[in-house]
Scaffold this active site. Sequence first.
Site, PDB file in Angstrom:
ATOM      1  N   HIS A 151       0.783  -1.029   0.147  1.00  0.00           N
ATOM      2  CA  HIS A 151       0.060  -0.055  -0.151  1.00  0.00           C
ATOM      3  C   HIS A 151       0.885   1.297  -0.112  1.00  0.00           C
ATOM      4  O   HIS A 151       1.813   1.362   0.379  1.00  0.00           O
ATOM      5  CB  HIS A 151      -0.935  -0.091   1.357  1.00  0.00           C
ATOM      6  CG  HIS A 151      -2.206  -1.055   1.090  1.00  0.00           C
ATOM      7  ND1 HIS A 151      -2.960  -1.095   1.831  1.00  0.00           N
ATOM      8  CD2 HIS A 151      -2.028  -2.007   0.001  1.00  0.00           C
ATOM      9  CE1 HIS A 151      -3.904  -2.116   1.496  1.00  0.00           C
ATOM     10  NE2 HIS A 151      -3.443  -2.891   0.689  1.00  0.00           N
ATOM     11  N   CYS A 153      -1.960  -0.949   7.362  1.00  0.00           N
ATOM     12  CA  CYS A 153      -1.317   0.543   7.259  1.00  0.00           C
ATOM     13  C   CYS A 153      -1.203   1.262   8.572  1.00  0.00           C
ATOM     14  O   CYS A 153      -0.490   2.025   9.149  1.00  0.00           O
ATOM     15  CB  CYS A 153      -1.554   1.096   5.937  1.00  0.00           C
ATOM     16  SG  CYS A 153      -0.959   0.370   4.612  1.00  0.00           S
ATOM     17  N   CYS A 201      -5.847   1.559   5.536  1.00  0.00           N
ATOM     18  CA  CYS A 201      -6.357   0.154   5.936  1.00  0.00           C
ATOM     19  C   CYS A 201      -5.988  -0.152   7.319  1.00  0.00           C
ATOM     20  O   CYS A 201      -5.043   0.498   7.809  1.00  0.00           O
ATOM     21  CB  CYS A 201      -6.148  -0.791   4.756  1.00  0.00           C
ATOM     22  SG  CYS A 201      -4.560  -1.215   5.155  1.00  0.00           S
ATOM     23  N   GLU A 223       0.828   4.023   1.787  1.00  0.00           N
ATOM     24  CA  GLU A 223       1.279   4.399   3.312  1.00  0.00           C
ATOM     25  C   GLU A 223       2.490   3.416   3.611  1.00  0.00           C
ATOM     26  O   GLU A 223       3.734   3.592   3.979  1.00  0.00           O
ATOM     27  CB  GLU A 223       0.336   4.389   4.377  1.00  0.00           C
ATOM     28  CG  GLU A 223      -0.896   5.261   3.852  1.00  0.00           C
ATOM     29  CD  GLU A 223      -1.966   4.561   3.311  1.00  0.00           C
ATOM     30  OE1 GLU A 223      -3.055   4.825   3.406  1.00  0.00           O
ATOM     31  OE2 GLU A 223      -1.561   3.433   2.469  1.00  0.00           O
TER      32      GLU A 223
END
Length: 332
Positions: free
Chosen positions: A261, A292, A289, A263
């Site tokens: 992801h 993360c 999410c 992040e």
Amino acid sequence: MRIGIAGLNGAGKSEVVRFLESRSFHAASLSDVIRHELRREGLEPTREHMIERGRTLRAEHGPAVLAQRVLSLLPSGQHHVLDSIRHPAEVAALRAAGPFLLIWVEAGEALRFERMQARARGGDATTLEDFRALEARELTSSEESGQKLLEVRALADEVIANEADVASLQAQLQELLRRALSFAERPSWDEYFMSIARVVASRSNCMKRMVGAVVVADRRIISTGYNGTPRGVRNCNEGGCPRCAGVEQSGARLDECLCSHAEENGITQAAYHGVSVRGAAIYTTHCPCLICTKLIINAGIAEVIYAADFPKGDVSTALFREAGVKVRQLAS
């Protein structure tokens, strides 16, 4: 910013444009669109021809056509001064394109006629009667495609009286420009960093969703990240991630997703280059999410700013608050 110049014939609009050009404004004229059309047809750009061809262009392509065509040709990254604005629809189009200040340049009839005689431009009126007759066609029109200078004047943000010498005009413009530029809008720091996060997201090749993140410390970007497959692995859009390549339903086969992801990549990129993210803020185009979220908390990031919601985002935001991490969503 963009500054528009309007006024009656001989008022001194060209002098205003020259002044702003000398202050690094890029100059463009809506009349250049008409001149281009006349050259194509082998016609002289007399005032009569200019009025008629402008009317034809507005009738065929809409009353804002001249402004729209000029806007499409303006270079980015600098201020602009736009001359020959003669219809309220042109003003509306220029305002819609961003910060815009409309200046109306004014002078008495006798002085304007005298200036016209002095410049001796082809197609200009040679008698005061012709001057008045031609001007009457520009002031107002019952047709939507005609010139409507009186309506443009009513929309002006500033009115400059140009009845004296050039030095007096320039002094007025210098003060006006100082005020205008001091109030020129700049994006806030939140808008600035989030706009960069959106550009970062454009590098994503994920088949499902494009997300970007920017890690910031002391208003300085220290790392960026976008979602995609790990370093050295085929890109998502090249079949590197079987889940995304299969265009699976949201929430399905998550255990098969190989993409990192945004992040996560922002934090790991900082670690890869030996840069601490402790106490930093992270701007991300979507609410993180849960995975993360835990990574952000354990990395010591102090604040999360996100734009769009994400499934189960309420769980993430609740965990941030419990861990003492500031979290907020930017208004769209």
